[in-house]
Design a protein around this motif. Structure first.
Motif, short mmCIF file in Angstrom:
data_model
loop_
_atom_site.label_atom_id
_atom_site.label_comp_id
_atom_site.label_asym_id
_atom_site.label_seq_id
_atom_site.Cartn_x
_atom_site.Cartn_y
_atom_site.Cartn_z
N ARG A 51 0.84 -1.21 0.00
CA ARG A 51 0.00 0.00 0.00
C ARG A 51 0.87 1.25 0.00
NH1 ARG A 51 -2.80 -2.02 4.63
NH2 ARG A 51 -2.26 -0.04 5.61
N PHE A 117 -4.60 -3.85 -7.71
CA PHE A 117 -5.77 -3.13 -8.20
C PHE A 117 -6.92 -4.08 -8.56
CE2 PHE A 117 -2.77 0.43 -8.69
CZ PHE A 117 -3.48 1.34 -7.92
N PHE A 120 -8.37 -4.40 -5.13
CA PHE A 120 -8.78 -3.13 -4.54
C PHE A 120 -9.69 -2.32 -5.45
CE2 PHE A 120 -7.70 1.34 -3.29
CZ PHE A 120 -8.27 1.29 -2.03
N GLY A 121 -9.70 -2.64 -6.74
CA GLY A 121 -10.41 -1.82 -7.73
C GLY A 121 -11.89 -1.60 -7.44
N ARG A 123 -13.42 -1.80 -4.55
CA ARG A 123 -13.53 -0.97 -3.35
C ARG A 123 -13.24 0.49 -3.69
NH1 ARG A 123 -10.88 -5.94 -1.87
NH2 ARG A 123 -12.09 -7.05 -0.31
N LEU A 124 -12.25 0.71 -4.53
CA LEU A 124 -11.91 2.07 -4.95
C LEU A 124 -13.06 2.69 -5.74
CD1 LEU A 124 -9.84 4.33 -5.07
CD2 LEU A 124 -8.87 3.23 -7.10
N ARG A 125 -13.70 1.91 -6.60
CA ARG A 125 -14.84 2.40 -7.37
C ARG A 125 -15.97 2.84 -6.44
NH1 ARG A 125 -19.53 1.20 -8.84
NH2 ARG A 125 -19.59 -0.88 -7.96
N MET A 127 -15.66 3.76 -3.25
CA MET A 127 -15.24 4.95 -2.51
C MET A 127 -15.32 6.19 -3.39
SD MET A 127 -12.17 3.67 0.02
CE MET A 127 -11.09 3.04 -1.25
N ARG A 128 -14.91 6.07 -4.66
CA ARG A 128 -15.03 7.20 -5.58
C ARG A 128 -16.48 7.61 -5.77
NH1 ARG A 128 -11.08 9.04 -8.89
NH2 ARG A 128 -9.07 8.00 -8.76
#
Length: 156
Positions: A51, A117, A120-121, A123-125, A127-128
């Motif tokens: 990370r 990614f 994590f991708g 989860r990132l989507r 959060m965005r």
């Protein structure tokens, strides 16, 4: 037993609500990282190192083994073992420093970045998507608050 911080005003109550939100976010992040750790078959220190490298790479910053040790608050001997383990598993490479031929830097491999990614991708989507609900001024305040809170907890 009484609460250590009793809200005496509406502002105090909002501060308490925000800090409870931070605690809930921290708990959710811990659960997310725990799940990623299992998905990626690595321990928490290994994942924390990856990370850190992802974040620093995003800023265009090179990372030395010493900076990994300092960030993770582990000894140089433990850092060497960690970097050896991540190298053997194909997650990182040690390369010559771009401007100091005597030094080395630690970089993610393309496969590791892709794996990170992939896990994590989504989860990132999500959060965005949450962040996108706020306008630029609100996001600037949130970003400043989070940066100040991070600095207060980890003054380095």
């Amino acid at each position: 037993m009484s609460q250590p911080w009793l809200a005496e005003s509406s502002h105090d109550q909002v501060v308490t609500d925000v800090l409870q939100g931070v605690r809930a976010l921290s708990d959710a992040m811990d659960r997310m990282h725990s799940g990623m750790k299992g998905d990626m078959e690595m321990n928490s220190t290994d994942l924390a190192a990856l990370r850190m490298l992802i974040v620093r790479e995003g800023r265009g910053e090179a990372v030395s083994p010493h900076e990994v040790a300092s960030h993770l608050r582990i000894s140089t001997a433990s850092t060497t073992k960690l970097l050896d383990r991540l190298t053997r598993s194909g997650h990182i490479e040690r390369r010559p420093h771009p401007s100091d031929g005597r030094a080395r830097i630690v970089v993610l491999t393309d496969e590791s970045r892709s794996t990170f990614f992939r896990h994590f991708g989504e989860r990132l989507r999500v959060m965005r998507g949450v962040a996108a609900r706020y306008d630029e001024e609100e996001l600037a305040v949130i970003a400043r608050f989070l940066a100040e809170l991070s600095d207060a907890l980890d003054p380095r």
